[in-house]
Design an enzyme around this catalytic site. Structure first.
Site, PDB file in Angstrom:
ATOM      1  N   HIS A   1       0.952  -1.466  -0.029  1.00  0.00           N
ATOM      2  CA  HIS A   1       0.045  -0.099  -0.126  1.00  0.00           C
ATOM      3  C   HIS A   1       0.929   1.231   0.006  1.00  0.00           C
ATOM      4  CE1 HIS A   1      -3.280   2.594   0.590  1.00  0.00           C
ATOM      5  NE2 HIS A   1      -2.830   3.106   1.504  1.00  0.00           N
TER       6      HIS A   1
ATOM      7  N   GLU B   1      -7.155 -13.790  -9.650  1.00  0.00           N
ATOM      8  CA  GLU B   1      -5.933 -13.670  -8.978  1.00  0.00           C
ATOM      9  C   GLU B   1      -5.486 -14.805  -8.250  1.00  0.00           C
ATOM     10  OE1 GLU B   1      -6.148 -10.033  -6.384  1.00  0.00           O
ATOM     11  OE2 GLU B   1      -8.291 -10.535  -5.777  1.00  0.00           O
TER      12      GLU B   1
ATOM     13  N   ASP C   1      -1.617 -10.248  -6.828  1.00  0.00           N
ATOM     14  CA  ASP C   1      -1.579 -11.592  -6.175  1.00  0.00           C
ATOM     15  C   ASP C   1      -1.415 -12.760  -7.041  1.00  0.00           C
ATOM     16  OD1 ASP C   1      -2.315 -11.234  -3.447  1.00  0.00           O
ATOM     17  OD2 ASP C   1      -4.285 -10.187  -4.055  1.00  0.00           O
TER      18      ASP C   1
ATOM     19  N   CYS D   1      -5.651  -4.839 -13.237  1.00  0.00           N
ATOM     20  CA  CYS D   1      -5.795  -3.850 -12.126  1.00  0.00           C
ATOM     21  C   CYS D   1      -4.550  -3.943 -11.407  1.00  0.00           C
ATOM     22  CB  CYS D   1      -6.992  -3.605 -11.668  1.00  0.00           C
ATOM     23  SG  CYS D   1      -7.330  -5.073 -10.593  1.00  0.00           S
TER      24      CYS D   1
HETATM   25  C1  PEP Z   1      -3.896  -7.392  -7.192  1.00  0.00           C
HETATM   26  O1  PEP Z   1      -3.675  -8.413  -6.289  1.00  0.00           O
HETATM   27  O2  PEP Z   1      -3.281  -7.131  -8.284  1.00  0.00           O
HETATM   28  C2  PEP Z   1      -4.886  -6.164  -6.732  1.00  0.00           C
HETATM   29  C3  PEP Z   1      -4.967  -5.121  -7.375  1.00  0.00           C
HETATM   30  O3  PEP Z   1      -5.341  -6.110  -5.542  1.00  0.00           O
HETATM   31  P1  PEP Z   1      -4.503  -6.027  -4.227  1.00  0.00           P
HETATM   32  O4  PEP Z   1      -3.091  -5.321  -4.428  1.00  0.00           O
HETATM   33  O5  PEP Z   1      -5.150  -4.881  -3.382  1.00  0.00           O
HETATM   34  O6  PEP Z   1      -4.234  -7.143  -3.590  1.00  0.00           O
HETATM   35 MG    MG Z   2      -5.172  -8.749  -4.886  1.00  0.00          MG
END
Ligand code: PEP
Ligand code: MG
Length: 589
Positions: A188, A429, A453, A500
């Site tokens: 994050h 994912e 992920d 994403c």
């Molecule tokens: C991902 O896993 O690519 C994703 C966009 O979700 P997060 O990074 O919030 O797990």
């Molecule tokens: Mg994810």
């Protein structure tokens, strides 16, 4: 002058003095035989300074995040002004002739124990606040910085890790760069640093290798930190900075134009968002829609669950702001690296393989329904798509859709308005979802690939474990083959497919994404200009050539020989490459 090699995370040139932000769990050491008058004064000085710091954070939070979120800091201030707490600390100093930081630690622990022993869950949680506050004052007495909200001069932030509350109080005016000991491109803190354009590198043991006041300079794309740079080194970095500014200007020329290749293949570039505060950046960007709204951040760093109405207001605000496009709201994806004391998540040996995402929502059905109702109600104000995270089985998809249907029925009975045709999609994912993509594609309106992920699960490598980070690579052919399987399954069923995860904005992989039929990429808006410019220089045929060339690649090195020197360029192929953290390849020609 010397250098420390780290892992590149967010681009940009950083230069400034180091400020080490200490872990809030650090504790004082007992010192006896102190001058009690002086120690009591030291306690009060630090207490007053802490109240001032908290006031700055409270005001920043109110301005940037919201009034509700700022309330917690009022509570922190009143604890520091509580006569009972003050008396106890003074009495302890007088009784033991000990130092102020020790007296405060003892009294703080006592008060914490009282809160922890209470039956009421809300009161139990106040124990965390007591810990936060005592640590802040102890750190002030000991001359350490424990938070980032109160420093108001330029510095390079160095810490073990950054909590979501620390990242939300970062003042870009002052934070010139970030160095943490843990994390990666998908953490994050990295996502926020990218959005705010703060250069960022990860250095194992950074808080030991660096000290307060060290002059450092680094390029977030390279990960090499220079300590005590001489003038010629600084000149070189300033020249790089100038070059980066020129590049940004070049990219800015495409602002407002449609993103397309030279042969007119259009690509939709949309935004990832984690907190309502990011909305300003999104609205000013080229993105017309949101491809991923990470809603779990509404639930983190909170002392209670957000109500349906509070969530509704947030979703409505984002949807109204993106009136030209749509907002993809990902339902709660708590667990893994995103913790929240509001949920009963047991201590797990493998949190990333544990109780997270949709698994938790299907257990905590009432919390899930509250969120779904809020999303549905907000869909009356603009186009919303609902997206479910961490899907591994068809049963999860069906159960989730049935809970959504029950929410719709309840809203119908109450006479609430919502988009009856709201699109429902899933994140791909897990490797299970890849293998089952052809089946899942018949059940949903869209796929969005969570590469952050998907890479960790495909490669069986914890996305935040530095030791094995070289294995965590979007250039691994196993990952790329999975991406192709997903895109083909979605395109065959005629449903939309996007990426994403952070790999969506990987410049070197753009031809591959287009070549396998992915024409929608969701990313930090800070990365959109460069991605758009790069696509404008390509042709769709080049994408097909890259896919063909990569179909024969057996490992990361062979993939990179194509992605970093695609067949349509005349560049020489690297004979030796150095891989750092799975991200960077320094080619030795
Ligand atoms: C991902 O896993 O690519 C994703 C966009 O979700 P997060 O990074 O919030 O797990
Ligand atoms: Mg994810």
């Amino acid at each position: 002058m010397h250098t420390i090699i780290g892992i590149p995370i967010a681009k940009g040139i950083a230069h400034g003095p180091v400020r080490i932000i200490h872990d809030t769990s650090m504790e004082a050491v007992e010192r006896l035989g102190c001058n009690t008058v002086e120690e009591i004064q030291i306690f009060h000085d630090a207490r007053n300074e802490a109240i001032g710091e908290i006031e700055t954070i409270r005001l920043n939070t109110m301005k940037n995040i919201g009034e509700h979120e700022s309330k917690i800091f009022e509570a922190h201030q009143s604890i520091l002004e509580d006569p009972e707490m003050i008396n106890q600390v003074e009495a302890y100093i007088l009784e033991k002739a000990c130092c102020a930081e020790w007296a405060l630690t003892v009294v703080g622990n006592r008060i914490r124990a009282i809160f922890e022993s209470m039956d009421n869950a809300y009161m139990k949680e106040r124990a965390i606040d007591i810990k936060d506050i005592t640590c802040r004052v102890v750190n002030l007495i000991m001359g350490h910085y424990s938070d980032v909200g109160s420093i108001n001069e330029p510095y390079v932030l160095v810490g073990h890790d950054l909590t979501p509350s620390q990242t939300s109080t970062l003042e870009t005016k002052y934070v010139k760069g970030i160095i943490t000991e843990v994390g990666g491109k998908t953490a994050h803190s990295a996502i926020i640093a990218t959005l705010l354009k703060i250069p960022y590198v990860v250095i194992e043991k950074g808080t030991t290798l660096l000290k307060d006041g060290d002059d450092v300079v680094f390029d977030g794309r390279e990960g090499i930190v220079v300590v005590d740079p001489d003038q010629s080194c600084l000149d070189a970095y300033h020249a790089k900075e100038k070059q980066l500014v020129q590049e940004e200007e070049k990219y800015a020329g495409l602002k407002g134009k449609v993103c397309k290749t030279q042969d007119n293949m259009e690509v939709e570039l949309i935004a990832n968002i984690s907190q309502i505060k990011d909305l300003d950046y999104i609205v000013k960007s080229d993105a017309k829609s949101v491809g991923l709204f990470r809603t779990e951040f509404i639930f983190m760093d909170q002392d209670r669950l957000p109500t349906e109405d509070e969530q509704y207001e947030i979703y409505k605000k984002i949807t109204t702001a993106m009136s030209e496009g749509y907002v993809t709201i990902r339902t709660l994806d708590i667990g893994g690296d995103k913790e929240s004391p509001l949920f009963n998540i047991p201590k797990e040996d493998n949190p990333f393989l544990g109780y997270r995402g949709i698994r938790l929502c299907l257990e905590e059905v009432e919390i899930f329904k509250t969120q779904l109702r809020a999303i549905l109600r907000a869909s009356a104000h603009g186009k919303i798509k609902i997206m479910f995270p961490m899907i591994a089985t068809l049963t999860e998809i069906r159960e989730t859709k049935s809970i959504l249907d029950s929410c719709k029925k309840a809203l119908d009975l109450e006479g609430n308005i919502y988009d009856k045709n709201i699109e429902v999609g899933i994140m791909i994912e897990t490797p299970a979802a890849v293998v089952m993509a052809d089946v899942f594609a018949k059940e949903v309106d869209f796929f969005s690939i969570g590469t952050n992920d998907l890479i960790q699960y495909t490669m069986a490598v914890d996305r935040s474990n530095l030791k094995i980070s070289a294995l965590y690579s979007q250039y691994d052919p196993a990952v790329l083959r999975n991406m192709k399987i997903i895109a083909e399954a979605a395109n065959k069923e005629n449903i939309s497919v996007s990426i994403c995860g952070e790999a969506a904005a990987d410049i070197k992989l753009l031809p591959y994404w287009l070549g396998i039929g992915i024409h929608k990429l969701s990313m930090s808006v800070a990365l959109i200009p460069e991605v758009k410019w790069t696509i404008s220089q390509m042709t769709s045929t080049q994408g097909i050539e890259v896919v063909e060339a990569l179909s024969k690649a057996g490992d990361v090195r062979e993939v990179c020989n194509v992605t970093h020197h695609p067949p349509y360029t005349k560049k020489k192929v690297a004979t030796k490459s150095i891989i750092l953290g799975g991200y960077l390849l320094l080619d030795v020609l």
